[in-house]
Design a protein around this motif. Structure first.
Motif, PDB file in Angstrom:
ATOM      1  N   GLN A 262       0.836  -1.192   0.000  1.00 37.88           N
ATOM      2  CA  GLN A 262       0.000   0.000   0.000  1.00 37.88           C
ATOM      3  C   GLN A 262       0.881   1.256   0.000  1.00 37.88           C
ATOM      4  O   GLN A 262       0.581   2.231  -0.678  1.00 37.88           O
ATOM      5  N   LYS A 263       1.980   1.225   0.735  1.00 35.33           N
ATOM      6  CA  LYS A 263       2.916   2.367   0.779  1.00 35.33           C
ATOM      7  C   LYS A 263       3.505   2.633  -0.601  1.00 35.33           C
ATOM      8  O   LYS A 263       3.545   3.770  -1.066  1.00 35.33           O
TER       9      LYS A 263
ATOM     10  N   THR B 259       0.844   4.065  -2.855  1.00 34.94           N
ATOM     11  CA  THR B 259       0.594   5.465  -2.505  1.00 34.94           C
ATOM     12  C   THR B 259       1.686   6.361  -3.089  1.00 34.94           C
ATOM     13  O   THR B 259       1.391   7.408  -3.685  1.00 34.94           O
TER      14      THR B 259
ATOM     15  N   THR C  11      -8.481   8.679  -2.526  1.00 34.47           N
ATOM     16  CA  THR C  11      -8.720   8.720  -1.085  1.00 34.47           C
ATOM     17  C   THR C  11      -8.160   7.456  -0.445  1.00 34.47           C
ATOM     18  O   THR C  11      -7.898   6.463  -1.132  1.00 34.47           O
ATOM     19  N   GLY C  12      -8.006   7.493   0.863  1.00 35.13           N
ATOM     20  CA  GLY C  12      -7.524   6.318   1.586  1.00 35.13           C
ATOM     21  C   GLY C  12      -8.431   5.119   1.381  1.00 35.13           C
ATOM     22  O   GLY C  12      -7.975   3.996   1.185  1.00 35.13           O
ATOM     23  N   GLN C  13      -9.737   5.377   1.390  1.00 34.54           N
ATOM     24  CA  GLN C  13     -10.726   4.299   1.190  1.00 34.54           C
ATOM     25  C   GLN C  13     -10.600   3.702  -0.212  1.00 34.54           C
ATOM     26  O   GLN C  13     -10.627   2.490  -0.392  1.00 34.54           O
TER      27      GLN C  13
ATOM     28  N   GLU D 200      -7.499   1.551  -0.411  1.00 38.57           N
ATOM     29  CA  GLU D 200      -7.700   0.261   0.260  1.00 38.57           C
ATOM     30  C   GLU D 200      -8.535  -0.690  -0.603  1.00 38.57           C
ATOM     31  O   GLU D 200      -8.214  -1.876  -0.715  1.00 38.57           O
TER      32      GLU D 200
END
Length: 165
Positions: A114-115, A118, A129-131, A134
């Motif tokens: 995920q890092k 991003t 967005t974070g959502q 994910e």
């Protein structure tokens, strides 16, 4: 201001035309090269590669002769051979694109975390967005590997994405 916009549009059209001409000339050159290879391989000069000759070429290229070509008694014609090679080139270009993308994003262990995703999205000015991130990671991680997205999961996602396009 309007004149500047028109000049920019004209320059973009000229660039696109030049790019299309360059691609056309490259395709033409590739066709000439493939035709020369075909003539070299057509040992009896009958305009066909025998099934044996075609299979030999296939083994050298790491693929098999499509069934539709091997059923022709005469063998593989030049147009069939051109289609075969063109298809192979497209497939290899696609594989290279997927591999290059994965290599840019993966971590040292060979997974897209995920890092890393991003960081890549930020570098490429993609807002997410974070959502959404994910959900994307969950969707891409078909094998549910805790380490992140594997190469195979990445390829599977890429293939699904291209089917939807």
């Amino acid at each position: 201001e309007r004149m500047s916009a028109n000049m920019n549009a004209g320059r973009m059209n000229a660039d696109a035309a030049e790019q299309n001409l360059r691609r056309h000339n490259e395709d033409k050159q590739k066709r000439v090269e493939v035709e020369a290879i075909f003539r070299m391989l057509d040992t009896d000069s009958d305009g066909y590669l025998s099934v044996e000759e075609a299979n030999r070429v296939g083994r050298m290229l790491g693929l098999s002769v499509p069934e539709r070509h091997s059923v022709n008694v005469k063998g593989v014609s030049l147009p069939q051979f051109l289609g075969w090679i063109t298809g192979l080139q497209s497939e290899r270009a696609y594989e290279t694109e997927v591999t290059r993308a994965f290599t840019l994003i993966k971590d040292k262990k060979g997974f897209v975390t995920q890092k890393r995703m991003t960081d890549w999205l930020t570098q490429n000015n993609v807002e997410c967005t974070g959502q959404e991130l994910e959900e994307l990671m969950e969707f891409m991680n078909g094998s549910d590997d805790d380490r992140g997205i594997s190469y195979q999961d990445f390829v599977n996602f890429y293939n699904q994405y291209h089917k939807m396009k």
